[in-house]
Design a protein around this motif. Structure first.
Motif, PDB file in Angstrom:
ATOM      1  N   PHE A  32     -20.730  -3.769  31.819  1.00 26.19           N
ATOM      2  CA  PHE A  32     -19.820  -4.184  30.748  1.00 26.19           C
ATOM      3  C   PHE A  32     -20.605  -4.845  29.618  1.00 26.19           C
ATOM      4  O   PHE A  32     -20.357  -4.583  28.450  1.00 26.19           O
ATOM      5  CB  PHE A  32     -18.752  -5.142  31.272  1.00 26.19           C
ATOM      6  CG  PHE A  32     -17.654  -4.457  32.028  1.00 26.19           C
ATOM      7  CD1 PHE A  32     -16.799  -3.573  31.400  1.00 26.19           C
ATOM      8  CD2 PHE A  32     -17.479  -4.702  33.377  1.00 26.19           C
ATOM      9  CE1 PHE A  32     -15.785  -2.928  32.097  1.00 26.19           C
ATOM     10  CE2 PHE A  32     -16.456  -4.069  34.081  1.00 26.19           C
ATOM     11  CZ  PHE A  32     -15.618  -3.178  33.439  1.00 26.19           C
ATOM     12  N   PHE A  43     -20.855  -3.541  25.668  1.00 29.39           N
ATOM     13  CA  PHE A  43     -20.467  -4.361  24.523  1.00 29.39           C
ATOM     14  C   PHE A  43     -21.678  -4.868  23.733  1.00 29.39           C
ATOM     15  O   PHE A  43     -21.540  -5.668  22.826  1.00 29.39           O
ATOM     16  CB  PHE A  43     -19.602  -5.535  24.980  1.00 29.39           C
ATOM     17  CG  PHE A  43     -18.185  -5.137  25.287  1.00 29.39           C
ATOM     18  CD1 PHE A  43     -17.240  -5.107  24.280  1.00 29.39           C
ATOM     19  CD2 PHE A  43     -17.811  -4.787  26.566  1.00 29.39           C
ATOM     20  CE1 PHE A  43     -15.945  -4.732  24.551  1.00 29.39           C
ATOM     21  CE2 PHE A  43     -16.511  -4.420  26.850  1.00 29.39           C
ATOM     22  CZ  PHE A  43     -15.560  -4.385  25.842  1.00 29.39           C
ATOM     23  N   LYS A  44     -22.880  -4.417  24.139  1.00 23.60           N
ATOM     24  CA  LYS A  44     -24.134  -4.797  23.471  1.00 23.60           C
ATOM     25  C   LYS A  44     -24.419  -6.300  23.562  1.00 23.60           C
ATOM     26  O   LYS A  44     -24.940  -6.898  22.625  1.00 23.60           O
ATOM     27  CB  LYS A  44     -24.148  -4.320  22.020  1.00 23.60           C
ATOM     28  CG  LYS A  44     -24.096  -2.801  21.921  1.00 23.60           C
ATOM     29  CD  LYS A  44     -24.248  -2.318  20.505  1.00 23.60           C
ATOM     30  CE  LYS A  44     -24.372  -0.827  20.493  1.00 23.60           C
ATOM     31  NZ  LYS A  44     -23.207  -0.097  20.144  1.00 23.60           N
ATOM     32  N   GLU A  67     -24.038 -12.165  22.158  1.00 27.55           N
ATOM     33  CA  GLU A  67     -24.012 -10.980  21.305  1.00 27.55           C
ATOM     34  C   GLU A  67     -24.903 -11.276  20.104  1.00 27.55           C
ATOM     35  O   GLU A  67     -24.645 -12.227  19.369  1.00 27.55           O
ATOM     36  CB  GLU A  67     -22.609 -10.656  20.805  1.00 27.55           C
ATOM     37  CG  GLU A  67     -22.643  -9.418  19.922  1.00 27.55           C
ATOM     38  CD  GLU A  67     -21.360  -9.149  19.167  1.00 27.55           C
ATOM     39  OE1 GLU A  67     -21.166  -7.982  18.791  1.00 27.55           O
ATOM     40  OE2 GLU A  67     -20.593 -10.078  18.924  1.00 27.55           O
ATOM     41  N   TYR A 117     -16.081 -13.707  22.963  1.00 32.09           N
ATOM     42  CA  TYR A 117     -15.320 -12.730  23.726  1.00 32.09           C
ATOM     43  C   TYR A 117     -15.039 -13.247  25.130  1.00 32.09           C
ATOM     44  O   TYR A 117     -15.893 -13.871  25.744  1.00 32.09           O
ATOM     45  CB  TYR A 117     -16.106 -11.421  23.876  1.00 32.09           C
ATOM     46  CG  TYR A 117     -16.552 -10.820  22.577  1.00 32.09           C
ATOM     47  CD1 TYR A 117     -15.731  -9.953  21.881  1.00 32.09           C
ATOM     48  CD2 TYR A 117     -17.800 -11.138  22.057  1.00 32.09           C
ATOM     49  CE1 TYR A 117     -16.152  -9.404  20.683  1.00 32.09           C
ATOM     50  CE2 TYR A 117     -18.221 -10.596  20.862  1.00 32.09           C
ATOM     51  CZ  TYR A 117     -17.391  -9.727  20.172  1.00 32.09           C
ATOM     52  OH  TYR A 117     -17.806  -9.199  18.995  1.00 32.09           O
ATOM     53  N   GLY A 133     -14.401 -11.225  28.290  1.00 33.77           N
ATOM     54  CA  GLY A 133     -14.433  -9.837  28.723  1.00 33.77           C
ATOM     55  C   GLY A 133     -14.078  -9.660  30.183  1.00 33.77           C
ATOM     56  O   GLY A 133     -13.933 -10.627  30.929  1.00 33.77           O
ATOM     57  N   SER A 190      -9.880  -1.329  22.783  1.00 31.99           N
ATOM     58  CA  SER A 190     -11.083  -0.829  22.113  1.00 31.99           C
ATOM     59  C   SER A 190     -11.865  -1.983  21.507  1.00 31.99           C
ATOM     60  O   SER A 190     -11.282  -2.973  21.052  1.00 31.99           O
ATOM     61  CB  SER A 190     -10.703   0.169  21.023  1.00 31.99           C
ATOM     62  OG  SER A 190     -10.045  -0.502  19.972  1.00 31.99           O
ATOM     63  N   LYS A 191     -13.180  -1.866  21.476  1.00 36.59           N
ATOM     64  CA  LYS A 191     -14.021  -2.932  20.929  1.00 36.59           C
ATOM     65  C   LYS A 191     -13.732  -3.204  19.453  1.00 36.59           C
ATOM     66  O   LYS A 191     -13.681  -4.351  19.049  1.00 36.59           O
ATOM     67  CB  LYS A 191     -15.498  -2.635  21.151  1.00 36.59           C
ATOM     68  CG  LYS A 191     -16.353  -3.815  20.736  1.00 36.59           C
ATOM     69  CD  LYS A 191     -17.791  -3.645  21.066  1.00 36.59           C
ATOM     70  CE  LYS A 191     -18.556  -4.874  20.610  1.00 36.59           C
ATOM     71  NZ  LYS A 191     -19.961  -4.742  20.763  1.00 36.59           N
ATOM     72  N   GLN A 210     -12.936  -6.848  18.239  1.00 39.16           N
ATOM     73  CA  GLN A 210     -13.782  -7.513  17.248  1.00 39.16           C
ATOM     74  C   GLN A 210     -12.970  -7.980  16.057  1.00 39.16           C
ATOM     75  O   GLN A 210     -13.156  -9.087  15.572  1.00 39.16           O
ATOM     76  CB  GLN A 210     -14.884  -6.566  16.764  1.00 39.16           C
ATOM     77  CG  GLN A 210     -16.016  -6.434  17.731  1.00 39.16           C
ATOM     78  CD  GLN A 210     -17.099  -5.531  17.188  1.00 39.16           C
ATOM     79  OE1 GLN A 210     -16.818  -4.533  16.542  1.00 39.16           O
ATOM     80  NE2 GLN A 210     -18.332  -5.885  17.447  1.00 39.16           N
TER      81      GLN A 210
END
Length: 172
Positions: free
Chosen positions: A56, A60-61, A96, A104, A106, A149-150, A154
């Motif tokens: 995950f 999500f980088k 991030e 976030y 998550g 969705s990201k 965001q």
């Protein structure tokens, strides 16, 4: 609580399937319902039976915090969970890489903040951001939100963060 919150979505889905069956026929509605159940099973499996925080986080980088970031995050997280009387150990703190304020909550109990937030916010403000994310975990099951969705996440998080900064400016 999650069942109560998801009841309107389930009712709306059932209404869509009934409308689809009446409009194009029961076989098309059955195929759509089958795909819906299949995707639900895949998401259920991903979130409950084989959760991988690393997967995950990679999706999500997010990256693991540096030693200095981990110190800062851990101190703030311990204060937040102590005050909230919540057990902080099951959560995983991530970064991030970003020059903006964002955070976030998550799936698989991931809590992530931007590198800017860790470096620029003071301890109390970082605690406020982390407390907000802990609230998401404590009040809404992240597995229910797994399919979000990201870009939508965001956009909402950025808007919330912008409001939070304005609130900080007004109160501090």
């Amino acid at each position: 609580m999650s069942a109560l919150l998801s009841a309107p979505a389930v009712a709306a889905s059932a209404l869509i399937l009934v409308t689809l069956a009446l409009w194009v026929g029961p076989w098309v509605a059955a195929v759509v319902a089958g795909l819906w159940v299949f995707v639900g099973v895949l998401l259920f499996d991903a979130a409950w039976f084989s959760p991988s925080r690393q997967n995950f986080a990679t999706a999500f980088k997010f990256r693991e915090p540096s030693e200095r970031e981990l110190e800062t995050l851990t101190a703030a997280w311990e204060n937040v969970t102590r005050i909230a009387q919540a057990d902080g150990w099951p959560y995983s703190l991530w970064i991030e890489p970003s020059g903006q304020l964002n955070a976030y909550a998550g799936p698989t109990r991931i809590v992530a903040v931007t590198s800017w937030a860790v470096g620029a916010l003071g301890p109390r403000r970082l605690e406020a951001v982390l407390a907000h994310e802990l609230g998401h975990h404590l009040l809404v099951d992240q597995r229910v939100r797994l399919a979000a969705s990201k870009p939508l996440v965001q956009r909402c998080a950025t808007d919330s963060a912008r409001i939070g900064i304005n609130s900080f400016a007004l109160t501090m």
